[in-house]
Motif scaffolding. Structure first.
Motif, PDB file in Angstrom:
ATOM      1  N   ALA A  22      18.139   4.020  -3.247  1.00  0.00           N
ATOM      2  CA  ALA A  22      19.305   3.486  -2.535  1.00  0.00           C
ATOM      3  C   ALA A  22      19.520   2.008  -2.874  1.00  0.00           C
ATOM      4  O   ALA A  22      20.648   1.521  -2.889  1.00  0.00           O
ATOM      5  CB  ALA A  22      19.134   3.674  -1.027  1.00  0.00           C
ATOM      6  N   VAL A  23      18.453   1.288  -3.150  1.00  0.00           N
ATOM      7  CA  VAL A  23      18.601  -0.127  -3.543  1.00  0.00           C
ATOM      8  C   VAL A  23      19.202  -0.192  -4.949  1.00  0.00           C
ATOM      9  O   VAL A  23      20.143  -0.934  -5.215  1.00  0.00           O
ATOM     10  CB  VAL A  23      17.243  -0.863  -3.512  1.00  0.00           C
ATOM     11  N   ASP A  24      18.638   0.611  -5.860  1.00  0.00           N
ATOM     12  CA  ASP A  24      19.115   0.634  -7.249  1.00  0.00           C
ATOM     13  C   ASP A  24      18.468   1.853  -7.914  1.00  0.00           C
ATOM     14  O   ASP A  24      17.245   2.001  -7.866  1.00  0.00           O
ATOM     15  CB  ASP A  24      18.661  -0.652  -7.972  1.00  0.00           C
ATOM     16  N   PRO A  25      19.259   2.714  -8.525  1.00  0.00           N
ATOM     17  CA  PRO A  25      18.666   3.923  -9.139  1.00  0.00           C
ATOM     18  C   PRO A  25      17.540   3.578 -10.117  1.00  0.00           C
ATOM     19  O   PRO A  25      16.584   4.333 -10.248  1.00  0.00           O
ATOM     20  CB  PRO A  25      19.848   4.565  -9.866  1.00  0.00           C
ATOM     21  N   ARG A  26      17.638   2.421 -10.767  1.00  0.00           N
ATOM     22  CA  ARG A  26      16.595   2.064 -11.748  1.00  0.00           C
ATOM     23  C   ARG A  26      15.258   1.740 -11.076  1.00  0.00           C
ATOM     24  O   ARG A  26      14.212   1.720 -11.714  1.00  0.00           O
ATOM     25  CB  ARG A  26      17.055   0.864 -12.590  1.00  0.00           C
ATOM     26  N   ALA A  27      15.313   1.474  -9.763  1.00  0.00           N
ATOM     27  CA  ALA A  27      14.078   1.130  -9.043  1.00  0.00           C
ATOM     28  C   ALA A  27      13.261   2.374  -8.696  1.00  0.00           C
ATOM     29  O   ALA A  27      12.073   2.274  -8.385  1.00  0.00           O
ATOM     30  CB  ALA A  27      14.406   0.356  -7.768  1.00  0.00           C
ATOM     31  N   ALA A  28      13.900   3.543  -8.749  1.00  0.00           N
ATOM     32  CA  ALA A  28      13.206   4.773  -8.365  1.00  0.00           C
ATOM     33  C   ALA A  28      12.355   5.284  -9.526  1.00  0.00           C
ATOM     34  O   ALA A  28      12.599   6.347 -10.089  1.00  0.00           O
ATOM     35  CB  ALA A  28      14.223   5.817  -7.913  1.00  0.00           C
ATOM     36  N   ASP A  29      11.371   4.505  -9.892  1.00  0.00           N
ATOM     37  CA  ASP A  29      10.542   4.770 -11.066  1.00  0.00           C
ATOM     38  C   ASP A  29       9.120   4.419 -10.646  1.00  0.00           C
ATOM     39  O   ASP A  29       8.851   3.294 -10.219  1.00  0.00           O
ATOM     40  CB  ASP A  29      11.046   3.844 -12.190  1.00  0.00           C
ATOM     41  N   ALA A  47       0.819  -1.214   0.000  1.00  0.00           N
ATOM     42  CA  ALA A  47       0.000   0.000   0.000  1.00  0.00           C
ATOM     43  C   ALA A  47       0.852   1.263   0.000  1.00  0.00           C
ATOM     44  O   ALA A  47       0.320   2.368  -0.002  1.00  0.00           O
ATOM     45  CB  ALA A  47      -0.903  -0.014   1.234  1.00  0.00           C
ATOM     46  N   LEU A  48       2.174   1.106  -0.011  1.00  0.00           N
ATOM     47  CA  LEU A  48       3.024   2.301   0.103  1.00  0.00           C
ATOM     48  C   LEU A  48       3.125   3.054  -1.218  1.00  0.00           C
ATOM     49  O   LEU A  48       3.533   2.484  -2.234  1.00  0.00           O
ATOM     50  CB  LEU A  48       4.436   1.908   0.552  1.00  0.00           C
ATOM     51  N   PRO A  49       2.765   4.333  -1.210  1.00  0.00           N
ATOM     52  CA  PRO A  49       2.881   5.105  -2.448  1.00  0.00           C
ATOM     53  C   PRO A  49       4.338   5.384  -2.800  1.00  0.00           C
ATOM     54  O   PRO A  49       5.210   5.371  -1.918  1.00  0.00           O
ATOM     55  CB  PRO A  49       2.142   6.413  -2.121  1.00  0.00           C
ATOM     56  N   PHE A  50       4.576   5.633  -4.065  1.00  0.00           N
ATOM     57  CA  PHE A  50       5.935   5.842  -4.556  1.00  0.00           C
ATOM     58  C   PHE A  50       6.670   6.934  -3.773  1.00  0.00           C
ATOM     59  O   PHE A  50       7.828   6.754  -3.394  1.00  0.00           O
ATOM     60  CB  PHE A  50       5.875   6.210  -6.047  1.00  0.00           C
ATOM     61  N   GLU A  51       5.969   8.033  -3.511  1.00  0.00           N
ATOM     62  CA  GLU A  51       6.619   9.154  -2.821  1.00  0.00           C
ATOM     63  C   GLU A  51       7.229   8.724  -1.484  1.00  0.00           C
ATOM     64  O   GLU A  51       8.269   9.217  -1.083  1.00  0.00           O
ATOM     65  CB  GLU A  51       5.605  10.294  -2.574  1.00  0.00           C
ATOM     66  N   ALA A  52       6.549   7.796  -0.827  1.00  0.00           N
ATOM     67  CA  ALA A  52       6.990   7.381   0.510  1.00  0.00           C
ATOM     68  C   ALA A  52       8.251   6.520   0.463  1.00  0.00           C
ATOM     69  O   ALA A  52       8.949   6.402   1.468  1.00  0.00           O
ATOM     70  CB  ALA A  52       5.857   6.623   1.218  1.00  0.00           C
ATOM     71  N   VAL A  53       8.531   5.926  -0.681  1.00  0.00           N
ATOM     72  CA  VAL A  53       9.660   4.975  -0.740  1.00  0.00           C
ATOM     73  C   VAL A  53      10.718   5.353  -1.768  1.00  0.00           C
ATOM     74  O   VAL A  53      11.740   4.673  -1.884  1.00  0.00           O
ATOM     75  CB  VAL A  53       9.173   3.536  -1.071  1.00  0.00           C
ATOM     76  N   LYS A  54      10.464   6.455  -2.468  1.00  0.00           N
ATOM     77  CA  LYS A  54      11.340   6.866  -3.572  1.00  0.00           C
ATOM     78  C   LYS A  54      12.823   6.820  -3.203  1.00  0.00           C
ATOM     79  O   LYS A  54      13.635   6.199  -3.905  1.00  0.00           O
ATOM     80  CB  LYS A  54      10.934   8.297  -3.959  1.00  0.00           C
ATOM     81  N   ASP A  55      13.162   7.455  -2.102  1.00  0.00           N
ATOM     82  CA  ASP A  55      14.584   7.549  -1.737  1.00  0.00           C
ATOM     83  C   ASP A  55      15.166   6.178  -1.391  1.00  0.00           C
ATOM     84  O   ASP A  55      16.313   5.869  -1.745  1.00  0.00           O
ATOM     85  CB  ASP A  55      14.779   8.497  -0.551  1.00  0.00           C
ATOM     86  N   ALA A  92      15.149  -5.383  -5.806  1.00  0.00           N
ATOM     87  CA  ALA A  92      16.406  -5.551  -6.556  1.00  0.00           C
ATOM     88  C   ALA A  92      16.263  -6.649  -7.607  1.00  0.00           C
ATOM     89  O   ALA A  92      16.700  -6.493  -8.759  1.00  0.00           O
ATOM     90  CB  ALA A  92      17.555  -5.857  -5.600  1.00  0.00           C
ATOM     91  N   ALA A  93      15.631  -7.754  -7.204  1.00  0.00           N
ATOM     92  CA  ALA A  93      15.472  -8.873  -8.149  1.00  0.00           C
ATOM     93  C   ALA A  93      14.559  -8.467  -9.303  1.00  0.00           C
ATOM     94  O   ALA A  93      14.793  -8.860 -10.454  1.00  0.00           O
ATOM     95  CB  ALA A  93      14.896 -10.084  -7.416  1.00  0.00           C
ATOM     96  N   TRP A  94      13.546  -7.658  -9.008  1.00  0.00           N
ATOM     97  CA  TRP A  94      12.631  -7.227 -10.081  1.00  0.00           C
ATOM     98  C   TRP A  94      13.282  -6.208 -11.003  1.00  0.00           C
ATOM     99  O   TRP A  94      12.933  -6.128 -12.188  1.00  0.00           O
ATOM    100  CB  TRP A  94      11.306  -6.717  -9.506  1.00  0.00           C
ATOM    101  N   VAL A  95      14.228  -5.432 -10.448  1.00  0.00           N
ATOM    102  CA  VAL A  95      14.977  -4.502 -11.306  1.00  0.00           C
ATOM    103  C   VAL A  95      15.713  -5.318 -12.366  1.00  0.00           C
ATOM    104  O   VAL A  95      15.692  -4.987 -13.559  1.00  0.00           O
ATOM    105  CB  VAL A  95      15.982  -3.666 -10.480  1.00  0.00           C
ATOM    106  N   GLU A  96      16.320  -6.405 -11.940  1.00  0.00           N
ATOM    107  CA  GLU A  96      17.044  -7.257 -12.891  1.00  0.00           C
ATOM    108  C   GLU A  96      16.078  -7.845 -13.903  1.00  0.00           C
ATOM    109  O   GLU A  96      16.341  -7.875 -15.112  1.00  0.00           O
ATOM    110  CB  GLU A  96      17.770  -8.396 -12.154  1.00  0.00           C
ATOM    111  N   THR A  97      14.936  -8.334 -13.403  1.00  0.00           N
ATOM    112  CA  THR A  97      13.956  -8.966 -14.296  1.00  0.00           C
ATOM    113  C   THR A  97      13.451  -7.989 -15.357  1.00  0.00           C
ATOM    114  O   THR A  97      13.277  -8.359 -16.513  1.00  0.00           O
ATOM    115  CB  THR A  97      12.758  -9.497 -13.466  1.00  0.00           C
ATOM    116  N   VAL A  98      13.225  -6.749 -14.924  1.00  0.00           N
ATOM    117  CA  VAL A  98      12.640  -5.788 -15.860  1.00  0.00           C
ATOM    118  C   VAL A  98      13.710  -5.108 -16.712  1.00  0.00           C
ATOM    119  O   VAL A  98      13.619  -5.078 -17.937  1.00  0.00           O
ATOM    120  CB  VAL A  98      11.815  -4.726 -15.094  1.00  0.00           C
TER     121      VAL A  98
END
Ligand code: GLU
Length: 446
Positions: free
Chosen positions: A329-336, A317-325, A354-360
């Motif tokens: 920090a996990v992977d710049p590509r995840a901040a989307d 349920a966490l919106p993007f704004e709440a987890v963006k940073d 992180a695993a989904w960043v690789e998958t996508v």
């Protein structure tokens, strides 16, 4: 009723773990719900084992959890007050010197047990004459100091355990000051509770017996004993005590694994109570729901699988704004934002992204069974032209179905495995535009 004043009193000799955080949380929720005050007392009278690093870490951990304090102080700054209280008790004849060595005490204990008597200290030191004491001191023996219990019953109505009655004649007079002059926590705690005007002492049930002695010390020092609440201890999902595993259940560890603070608080506020464990997004919700009456007498079961499930619910349920940073920090590509919205339902802990960043976005090994090779090649040729959108997947699937006659799992799972290398994951309709045409075509080629 006046607003309560409570305290959480950790010793800075290790990291905070789920056991002592639960005590902190219960104190905090109670104070907050009653517009009271939550004080953080650092129990660092044991100067050998206490460290500033642990003190700093426990403050960081409490802040991370949102358990902010109105006031904090260190016991190590207050030895003068404890000395004065000890002097007062000596003057009243309630604190007496004892010279038995640890070995002698152990021997006495064994003898008592072998005679079928409870191993209660026999108060032999009370019979020492002034000359005998002087002689022992002249021999270089240093006394430890015991509080003289009344021998009467101490009673209180525990907010969790109900009416309590402790026969102090069945207890050894507690040692308040060690041979080296250092204080055990018993006396400093009472001195501080009186001075801070603590109205409720809320702590684990391992302190119930101490409460019998401490209530007498409160009275001897001219204070009124606060109300008491002793919460049952935590056990693991296997029914065993958690003491050996507390290291891995420290806040530092849980935080490093990526747990959400509200998952920890949601679980710890509810286990062992009559409420169900459910994810709560804010401490205020937990405040609303808190009541001592809901806390049961049985040990509270802490199950990591349940913590993970609560964490997953919160994360989804966490919106993007709440987890963006944190995503960055996990992977710049995840901040989307589109990426997060698509994959969050498949993450139990935030670092799972992180695993989904690789998958996508990364390199995967497509899974294409031999008998599907031709089908996948045909499908690749049918991928709709233009930008891939949320509609592409179903348009594409229809076209593939019309051309090959395949449908259902044989179609959808085959393409999923070719495009992601996995047989599970987020909705392909949402995932496909993120993977993009170029990577999709490359993967479909195997
Ligand atoms: N420092 C003590 C402990 O952590 C405090 C106990 C109490 O709350 O009075 O056990």
């Amino acid at each position: 009723m006046t607003a309560p004043i409570v305290r959480f009193a950790p010793s800075p000799t290790g990291r905070l773990h789920v056991g002592n955080v639960r005590t902190a949380l219960i104190n905090w929720l109670y104070a907050k719900g009653q517009q009271g005050k939550f004080i953080l007392r650092i129990d660092d009278t044991d100067t050998e084992r206490s460290t500033k690093e642990y003190e700093d870490a426990l403050k960081v951990d409490l802040e991370w959890l949102g358990l902010v304090w109105a006031d904090t102080f260190n016991q190590s700054d207050r030895f003068g007050e404890y000395d004065a209280a000890a002097e007062k008790l000596r003057g009243m004849g309630l604190l007496y010197p004892c010279f038995e060595s640890a070995d002698e005490l152990e021997r006495k204990r064994k003898i008592a047990l072998s005679r079928g008597r409870p191993p209660v200290y026999d108060r032999a030191a009370l019979d020492l004459s002034d000359e005998e004491k002087a002689k022992l001191e002249a021999e270089g023996r240093k006394p430890h100091w015991r509080f003289k219990l009344s021998g009467e019953r101490v009673e209180w109505n525990d907010l969790v355990r109900g009416p309590q009655s402790i026969d102090t004649s069945s207890l050894s007079d507690p040692i308040l000051i060690r041979e080296d002059g250092s204080y055990l926590y018993t006396l400093p705690s009472v001195v501080d509770d009186i001075e801070a005007g603590i109205t409720h002492v809320v702590r684990g049930e391992d302190h119930v017996t101490n409460s019998g002695a401490q209530i007498e010390i409160f009275k001897a020092l001219g204070g009124t004993a606060p109300d008491m609440a002793h919460t049952p201890l935590l056990i693991g999902a296997d029914g065993q005590g958690l003491s050996k595993r507390l290291g891995s259940l420290s806040m530092g560890e849980l935080r490093a694994q990526g747990y959400e603070p509200m998952a920890v608080c949601s679980l710890l506020a509810k286990i062992g109570t009559s409420d169900n464990v459910e994810a709560r997004e804010t401490l205020d919700q937990l405040v609303e729901e808190f009541s001592f009456d809901k806390i049961g007498r049985a040990p509270a079961r802490f199950d990591e699988a349940e913590l993970l499930a609560v964490n997953a619910t919160l994360l989804h349920a966490l919106p993007f704004e709440a987890v963006k940073d944190r995503l960055a920090a996990v992977d710049p590509r995840a901040a989307d934002e589109a990426f997060w919205t698509v994959v969050r339902a498949n993450c139990s802990l935030l670092p799972d992204v992180a695993a989904w960043v690789e998958t996508v976005f990364g390199t995967i090994t497509p899974v294409i069974d031999d008998e599907d090779k031709e089908f996948v090649t045909t499908a690749a040729g049918l991928l709709p032209e233009g930008e891939l959108t949320g509609e592409t997947w179903s348009q594409w699937a229809n076209a593939v179905k019309a051309e090959t006659g395949r449908k259902g799992r044989g179609l959808f799972m085959t393409l999923r495995k070719a495009l992601t290398g996995q047989d599970h994951g987020p909705d392909m309709g949402a995932l496909l535009p993120l993977i993009g045409r170029e990577r999709a075509l490359e993967r479909l080629q195997g």
